[in-house]
Design an enzyme around this catalytic site. Structure first.
Site, PDB file in Angstrom:
ATOM      1  N   LYS A  15     -13.871 -19.041  10.180  1.00  0.00           N
ATOM      2  CA  LYS A  15     -14.859 -19.455   9.476  1.00  0.00           C
ATOM      3  C   LYS A  15     -15.733 -20.583  10.149  1.00  0.00           C
ATOM      4  CE  LYS A  15     -12.272 -20.803   5.770  1.00  0.00           C
ATOM      5  NZ  LYS A  15     -10.936 -20.594   6.311  1.00  0.00           N
ATOM      6  N   ARG A  92     -12.768 -23.325  -3.025  1.00  0.00           N
ATOM      7  CA  ARG A  92     -11.284 -22.984  -2.761  1.00  0.00           C
ATOM      8  C   ARG A  92     -10.318 -22.474  -3.918  1.00  0.00           C
ATOM      9  NH1 ARG A  92     -11.175 -24.776   2.468  1.00  0.00           N
ATOM     10  NH2 ARG A  92      -8.918 -24.962   3.349  1.00  0.00           N
ATOM     11  N   ARG A 131      -4.646 -24.004  18.344  1.00  0.00           N
ATOM     12  CA  ARG A 131      -5.393 -25.334  18.181  1.00  0.00           C
ATOM     13  C   ARG A 131      -4.787 -26.580  18.253  1.00  0.00           C
ATOM     14  NH1 ARG A 131      -9.263 -24.928  12.974  1.00  0.00           N
ATOM     15  NH2 ARG A 131      -7.029 -25.342  12.236  1.00  0.00           N
ATOM     16  N   ARG A 133      -4.504 -28.706  15.528  1.00  0.00           N
ATOM     17  CA  ARG A 133      -4.872 -29.912  14.494  1.00  0.00           C
ATOM     18  C   ARG A 133      -3.887 -30.597  14.016  1.00  0.00           C
ATOM     19  NH1 ARG A 133      -9.452 -27.351  10.820  1.00  0.00           N
ATOM     20  NH2 ARG A 133      -8.022 -27.671   9.414  1.00  0.00           N
ATOM     21  N   ARG A 144      -0.310 -23.412   3.906  1.00  0.00           N
ATOM     22  CA  ARG A 144      -1.854 -23.201   3.601  1.00  0.00           C
ATOM     23  C   ARG A 144      -2.254 -21.909   3.284  1.00  0.00           C
ATOM     24  NH1 ARG A 144      -3.624 -25.642   9.191  1.00  0.00           N
ATOM     25  NH2 ARG A 144      -5.535 -24.764   8.896  1.00  0.00           N
TER      26      ARG A 144
END
Ligand code: AP5
Length: 189
Positions: A15, A92, A131, A133, A144
């Protein structure tokens, strides 16, 4: 041309990557609640302090905090008579979707299209692990994804019922997906 857009999809669907690119090409305000919250954490604000531990666990920050930052920016954009916007990572849950609907009604700026980016869990998880993070370790990523399924996925039906949902296959290269999103936006009445 549609210029009030919302990107929906699980963590790692791309996204942010696609929203940043599309907003830049089309001159839209890119409003990512994740980026805004991370900026508050980095700046050490009170809001950032409240959000930090919640984000590290992969849970949702309170609706009130998130709504306040979204309202500020959308009102400022409307007041400037500015162009459109692209919401990424917001809403969300159903409460946020209802609050957003009310705000946009006040601003007389309804959503024109919701792009749903979907992808298999194995690819999502691998992308996020690559990634790295701070909330991208396997345990938090799985949480998540659970939070997405329980709280965010009901928005798929919510926006489908309102005739706004446009699913896009989110597997492939960044360029391939960008082309599909472009078609989804421009090819719908
Ligand atoms: P947020 O920042 O919104 O994270 P997320 O939804 O978990 O999404 P990601 O950023 O992980 O994924 P993405 O779909 O944007 O993919 P990206 O383009 O980055 O939220 C983080 C936290 O903030 C939440 O857990 C929550 O605590 C809080 N929060 C945020 N909004 C909230 C709200 N509204 N209410 C309450 N709390 C909220 O891509 C992922 C990776 O894949 C990147 O490395 C990218 O380079 C790579 N990639 C992208 N596309 C491709 C491709 N086509 N091929 C290969 N790799 C790709």
């Amino acid at each position: 041309m549609k210029n009030r857009l919302l990107f929906l999809g699980p963590p790692g669907a791309g996204k942010g990557t696609q929203a940043q690119q599309l907003a830049s090409v089309r001159g839209l305000l890119h409003l990512s609640t994740g980026d805004l919250l991370r900026a508050e954490v980095a700046a050490g604000t009170e809001l950032g302090r409240q959000a930090e531990a919640v984000m590290a666990r992969g849970e949702l920050v309170s609706d009130a905090l998130v709504l306040a930052i979204v309202r500020d920016r959308l009102e400022a954009q409307a007041a400037s008579g500015g162009g459109g916007w692209l919401l990424d990572g917001f809403p969300r849950n159903l409460a946020q979707a209802e609050a957003l609907g009310q705000l946009l009604e006040e601003l007389e700026q309804p959503i024109e299209l919701v792009v749903l980016m979907e992808l298999h869990d194995a690819v999502l998880i691998q992308r996020l692990l690559n990634r790295g993070r701070t909330d991208d370790n396997e345990q938090v990523i799985r949480h998540r994804l659970d939070v997405y399924r329980q709280q965010t996925a009901p928005l798929i039906q919510y926006y489908r019922e309102r005739g706004l949902l446009q699913p896009v296959e989110a597997d492939g290269t960044v360029e391939e997906i960008a082309a599909r999103i472009g078609t989804a936006i421009d090819g719908t009445a």
